[in-house]
Scaffold this motif. Structure first.
Motif, PDB file in Angstrom:
ATOM      1  N   VAL A 213      -7.982   2.917  -6.816  1.00 27.53           N
ATOM      2  CA  VAL A 213      -6.884   1.974  -6.633  1.00 27.53           C
ATOM      3  C   VAL A 213      -7.104   0.718  -7.478  1.00 27.53           C
ATOM      4  CG1 VAL A 213      -5.758   0.491  -4.929  1.00 27.53           C
ATOM      5  CG2 VAL A 213      -6.319   2.831  -4.353  1.00 27.53           C
TER       6      VAL A 213
ATOM      7  N   GLU B  33      -0.713   3.160   3.641  1.00 26.15           N
ATOM      8  CA  GLU B  33      -0.460   3.154   2.204  1.00 26.15           C
ATOM      9  C   GLU B  33      -0.659   4.565   1.660  1.00 26.15           C
ATOM     10  OE1 GLU B  33       0.302   0.944  -1.415  1.00 26.15           O
ATOM     11  OE2 GLU B  33       0.513   0.462   0.697  1.00 26.15           O
ATOM     12  N   ARG B  34       0.371   5.078   1.013  1.00 21.91           N
ATOM     13  CA  ARG B  34       0.294   6.428   0.459  1.00 21.91           C
ATOM     14  C   ARG B  34       0.292   6.354  -1.059  1.00 21.91           C
ATOM     15  NH1 ARG B  34       0.015  10.461   4.540  1.00 21.91           N
ATOM     16  NH2 ARG B  34       1.371   9.871   6.266  1.00 21.91           N
ATOM     17  N   ILE B  35      -0.491   7.229  -1.653  1.00 25.23           N
ATOM     18  CA  ILE B  35      -0.529   7.314  -3.109  1.00 25.23           C
ATOM     19  C   ILE B  35      -0.418   8.778  -3.505  1.00 25.23           C
ATOM     20  CG2 ILE B  35      -1.863   6.865  -5.202  1.00 25.23           C
ATOM     21  CD1 ILE B  35      -3.171   4.556  -3.866  1.00 25.23           C
ATOM     22  N   ARG B  36       0.426   9.068  -4.450  1.00 26.76           N
ATOM     23  CA  ARG B  36       0.647  10.445  -4.870  1.00 26.76           C
ATOM     24  C   ARG B  36       0.725  10.512  -6.388  1.00 26.76           C
ATOM     25  NH1 ARG B  36       5.592  14.679  -3.761  1.00 26.76           N
ATOM     26  NH2 ARG B  36       4.082  16.254  -4.214  1.00 26.76           N
TER      27      ARG B  36
ATOM     28  N   ARG C  68       3.291   4.926  -5.235  1.00 25.49           N
ATOM     29  CA  ARG C  68       2.769   4.322  -4.010  1.00 25.49           C
ATOM     30  C   ARG C  68       3.941   4.031  -3.081  1.00 25.49           C
ATOM     31  NH1 ARG C  68      -1.679  -0.157  -5.615  1.00 25.49           N
ATOM     32  NH2 ARG C  68      -2.485   0.391  -3.556  1.00 25.49           N
ATOM     33  N   TYR C  69       3.660   4.251  -1.823  1.00 26.68           N
ATOM     34  CA  TYR C  69       4.695   4.087  -0.823  1.00 26.68           C
ATOM     35  C   TYR C  69       4.037   3.654   0.474  1.00 26.68           C
ATOM     36  CZ  TYR C  69       7.512   5.848   3.080  1.00 26.68           C
ATOM     37  OH  TYR C  69       8.169   5.978   4.261  1.00 26.68           O
ATOM     38  N   THR C  70       4.568   2.648   1.106  1.00 27.51           N
ATOM     39  CA  THR C  70       4.021   2.173   2.371  1.00 27.51           C
ATOM     40  C   THR C  70       4.844   2.752   3.509  1.00 27.51           C
ATOM     41  OG1 THR C  70       3.360   0.126   1.293  1.00 27.51           O
ATOM     42  CG2 THR C  70       3.337   0.160   3.693  1.00 27.51           C
TER      43      THR C  70
ATOM     44  N   SER D 243       9.456   3.907  -3.366  1.00 21.61           N
ATOM     45  CA  SER D 243       8.157   3.988  -4.024  1.00 21.61           C
ATOM     46  C   SER D 243       8.094   3.077  -5.239  1.00 21.61           C
ATOM     47  CB  SER D 243       7.877   5.427  -4.471  1.00 21.61           C
ATOM     48  OG  SER D 243       7.739   6.276  -3.353  1.00 21.61           O
TER      49      SER D 243
ATOM     50  N   TRP E  77       2.880   3.301 -10.607  1.00 23.30           N
ATOM     51  CA  TRP E  77       1.655   2.650 -11.056  1.00 23.30           C
ATOM     52  C   TRP E  77       0.974   3.518 -12.101  1.00 23.30           C
ATOM     53  CZ3 TRP E  77      -0.308  -1.904  -8.440  1.00 23.30           C
ATOM     54  CH2 TRP E  77       0.533  -2.351  -7.407  1.00 23.30           C
TER      55      TRP E  77
END
Ligand SMILES: [Zn+2]
Length: 86
Positions: A3, A73-76, A62-64, A48, A51
Motif C-alpha cells: 500500500v 478498506e478493499r484493494i483489488r 480501492r474501495y472503502t 472506487s 491507484w
C-alpha cells in the motif's frame, strides 16, 4: 504490492453514480471474488478510486466498505481481462 507504493490516479464514479448499489455478477461471483467482473458504472466501481503501484506499475482499485459495525478498506488489482461495460 504494498500500500505504501500506491499513488492515486483518480476516481471512477461520479456524484450521480455514487448511490448506485447494483452489482454485476452474471456468472455467480460475489463482490470480491477474484474473478468477479469489473463492471464500470456498477457498484462498487462507482465508488472506487484508481491507484498505481510505483514498484510494479500495476493498477489497483480501492474501495472503502461501510458495514453496520465496521469500515473495511478493499484493494483489488485492475485486470484488463475482467473489465466489462454491460
Ligand atoms: Zn506493486
Amino acid at each position: 504490492m504494498s500500500v505504501d507504493h500506491l499513488a492515486p490516479l483518480g476516481v471512477l464514479g461520479t456524484e450521480e453514480s455514487w448511490e448506485r448499489l447494483d452489482e454485476f455478477h452474471p456468472d455467480g461471483t460475489n463482490l470480491w471474488s477474484p474473478d468477479a467482473p469489473i463492471a464500470l458504472g456498477w457498484h462498487p466501481y462507482t465508488r472506487s478510486s484508481l491507484w498505481r503501484c510505483a514498484q510494479c506499475s500495476g493498477a489497483f482499485l480501492r474501495y472503502t466498505e461501510y458495514g453496520g459495525y465496521y469500515v473495511e478498506e478493499r484493494i483489488r488489482p485492475l485486470l484488463a481481462d475482467l473489465i466489462v461495460n454491460p
